[in-house]
Motif scaffolding. Structure first.
Motif, PDB file in Angstrom:
ATOM      1  N   ILE A 131      41.553  73.871  48.875  1.00 29.14           N
ATOM      2  CA  ILE A 131      40.209  74.028  49.257  1.00 29.14           C
ATOM      3  C   ILE A 131      39.946  74.135  50.672  1.00 29.14           C
ATOM      4  CG2 ILE A 131      38.030  73.191  49.131  1.00 29.14           C
ATOM      5  CD1 ILE A 131      38.736  72.042  46.358  1.00 29.14           C
ATOM      6  N   THR A 132      40.777  73.072  51.232  1.00 29.64           N
ATOM      7  CA  THR A 132      40.608  73.202  52.831  1.00 29.64           C
ATOM      8  C   THR A 132      42.166  72.401  53.127  1.00 29.64           C
ATOM      9  OG1 THR A 132      39.336  72.277  54.794  1.00 29.64           O
ATOM     10  CG2 THR A 132      39.569  70.940  52.885  1.00 29.64           C
ATOM     11  N   SER A 133      42.431  72.420  54.322  1.00 35.91           N
ATOM     12  CA  SER A 133      43.453  71.782  55.217  1.00 35.91           C
ATOM     13  C   SER A 133      43.690  70.221  54.696  1.00 35.91           C
ATOM     14  CB  SER A 133      43.774  72.314  56.384  1.00 35.91           C
ATOM     15  OG  SER A 133      43.651  73.602  56.766  1.00 35.91           O
ATOM     16  N   ASN A 134      44.708  69.827  54.253  1.00 36.51           N
ATOM     17  CA  ASN A 134      44.911  68.478  53.980  1.00 36.51           C
ATOM     18  C   ASN A 134      45.773  67.602  54.464  1.00 36.51           C
ATOM     19  OD1 ASN A 134      46.506  69.384  52.081  1.00 36.51           O
ATOM     20  ND2 ASN A 134      45.297  69.211  50.385  1.00 36.51           N
ATOM     21  N   ALA A 135      46.627  68.090  55.412  1.00 39.52           N
ATOM     22  CA  ALA A 135      47.863  67.477  55.848  1.00 39.52           C
ATOM     23  C   ALA A 135      48.458  68.114  56.930  1.00 39.52           C
ATOM     24  CB  ALA A 135      48.795  67.306  54.691  1.00 39.52           C
ATOM     25  N   GLY A 136      49.208  67.547  57.875  1.00 42.98           N
ATOM     26  CA  GLY A 136      49.824  68.047  58.893  1.00 42.98           C
ATOM     27  C   GLY A 136      51.172  68.522  58.672  1.00 42.98           C
ATOM     28  N   TRP A 137      51.865  69.223  59.547  1.00 43.31           N
ATOM     29  CA  TRP A 137      53.296  69.600  59.371  1.00 43.31           C
ATOM     30  C   TRP A 137      54.173  68.359  59.311  1.00 43.31           C
ATOM     31  CZ3 TRP A 137      55.184  74.375  58.110  1.00 43.31           C
ATOM     32  CH2 TRP A 137      54.524  75.401  58.042  1.00 43.31           C
ATOM     33  N   ASP A 138      55.301  68.255  58.417  1.00 46.83           N
ATOM     34  CA  ASP A 138      56.420  67.353  58.777  1.00 46.83           C
ATOM     35  C   ASP A 138      57.168  68.139  59.864  1.00 46.83           C
ATOM     36  OD1 ASP A 138      58.934  66.110  58.628  1.00 46.83           O
ATOM     37  OD2 ASP A 138      58.834  65.597  56.586  1.00 46.83           O
ATOM     38  N   THR A 139      57.147  68.063  60.845  1.00 43.93           N
ATOM     39  CA  THR A 139      57.964  68.582  62.062  1.00 43.93           C
ATOM     40  C   THR A 139      59.499  68.225  62.176  1.00 43.93           C
ATOM     41  OG1 THR A 139      57.189  66.775  63.662  1.00 43.93           O
ATOM     42  CG2 THR A 139      55.750  69.065  63.380  1.00 43.93           C
ATOM     43  N   ILE A 140      59.566  67.241  61.471  1.00 43.14           N
ATOM     44  CA  ILE A 140      61.350  66.965  61.211  1.00 43.14           C
ATOM     45  C   ILE A 140      61.749  67.675  60.351  1.00 43.14           C
ATOM     46  CG2 ILE A 140      62.842  65.089  61.130  1.00 43.14           C
ATOM     47  CD1 ILE A 140      60.752  63.234  62.313  1.00 43.14           C
ATOM     48  N   LYS A 141      61.271  67.738  59.373  1.00 41.53           N
ATOM     49  CA  LYS A 141      61.808  68.583  58.007  1.00 41.53           C
ATOM     50  C   LYS A 141      61.798  69.863  58.307  1.00 41.53           C
ATOM     51  CE  LYS A 141      60.968  69.091  53.115  1.00 41.53           C
ATOM     52  NZ  LYS A 141      60.256  68.570  51.895  1.00 41.53           N
ATOM     53  N   HIS A 142      60.651  70.461  58.921  1.00 43.47           N
ATOM     54  CA  HIS A 142      60.520  72.050  58.976  1.00 43.47           C
ATOM     55  C   HIS A 142      60.661  72.405  60.215  1.00 43.47           C
ATOM     56  CE1 HIS A 142      58.840  72.096  54.982  1.00 43.47           C
ATOM     57  NE2 HIS A 142      58.019  71.181  55.286  1.00 43.47           N
TER      58      HIS A 142
END
Length: 237
Positions: free
Chosen positions: A99-110
């Protein structure tokens, strides 16, 4: 000064609810800029349920301030951004049915994926930003991707502040300090409103830009769009 970028997704939602072209998204975006906003933000999703990909192309022709396109970097989205070449692309890890953004990136995993995507955009002269939680490890991970900026996901601050918890801003202060020390520009967005934006701005160091849509449009129903844009600008001084 912190720049105000107005997210016009809700204008497109209202337009799409009846078909046709009322309200006219292009005219509203022009008006928002004339009222003093320093940017226009859109977040097209794969189903184009509000902002369409054609909207992105049309807005590119008329936006005279900064143009920011948000979204999950699936191939269709990347192709659009590379075609339109906005001022900034903000990478958001939202599911197609969110519906809307609900989390930030896992910048380590990705990290490897983000590095590749960011390099592609930067090679085309597009400033990049990554949507992240106010988590020091995620901010540090973002710095290793080559991104120009991070956008702090501010829902937890807004929720805490609405309950009287002013300490909810503390993780964002630390995230901004760390991000700046690592050479990252600091943006912020999600659930920021007239009620909390002044407090947030006063406490967050190095804040370059806020992206505000849902609250701003809702407040405009009562107070008028021009008035609300200027109220935000005054709070961001």
């Amino acid at each position: 000064m912190t720049k105000l970028s107005v997210n016009v997704n809700k204008i497109a939602t209202l337009r799409n609810s009846r078909g046709g072209n009322v309200p006219n998204l292009i005219n509203v975006a022009k008006d928002i800029e004339e009222f003093g906003a320093e940017g226009i933000t859109i977040h097209p999703r794969p189903d184009e349920r509000h902002i369409t990909y054609q909207d992105a192309r049309d807005l590119k022709n008329i936006v005279t301030t900064e143009f920011n396109i948000e979204g999950n970097p699936i191939q269709k989205f990347m192709d659009l951004v590379l075609e339109v070449k906005p001022t900034q692309v903000t990478l958001v890890p939202d599911a197609e049915d969110a519906i809307t953004s609900n989390a930030g990136w896992d910048t380590i995993k990705h990290r490897d994926f983000l590095k590749e995507v960011i390099a592609t955009f930067k090679d085309n002269g597009i400033r990049t930003s990554i949507f992240v939680d106010a988590d020091i490890k995620m901010v540090e991970g973002a710095a290793l991707t080559g991104t120009d900026r991070i956008e702090l996901y501010t829902e937890s601050f807004a929720l805490g502040y609405s309950k009287g918890d002013k300490n909810s801003v503390n993780p964002f202060i630390e995230a901004a300090k760390i991000g700046h020390s690592l050479g990252l520009g600091i943006n912020a967005g999600h659930d920021l409103s007239l009620d909390n934006i002044k407090f947030f701005k006063q406490n967050i160091p190095h804040l370059l830009e806020v992206s505000i849509g849902h609250a701003l449009i809702c407040e405009s129903l009562y107070l008028g769009l021009e008035n609300v844009v200027n109220m935000y600008l005054n709070r961001l001084k």
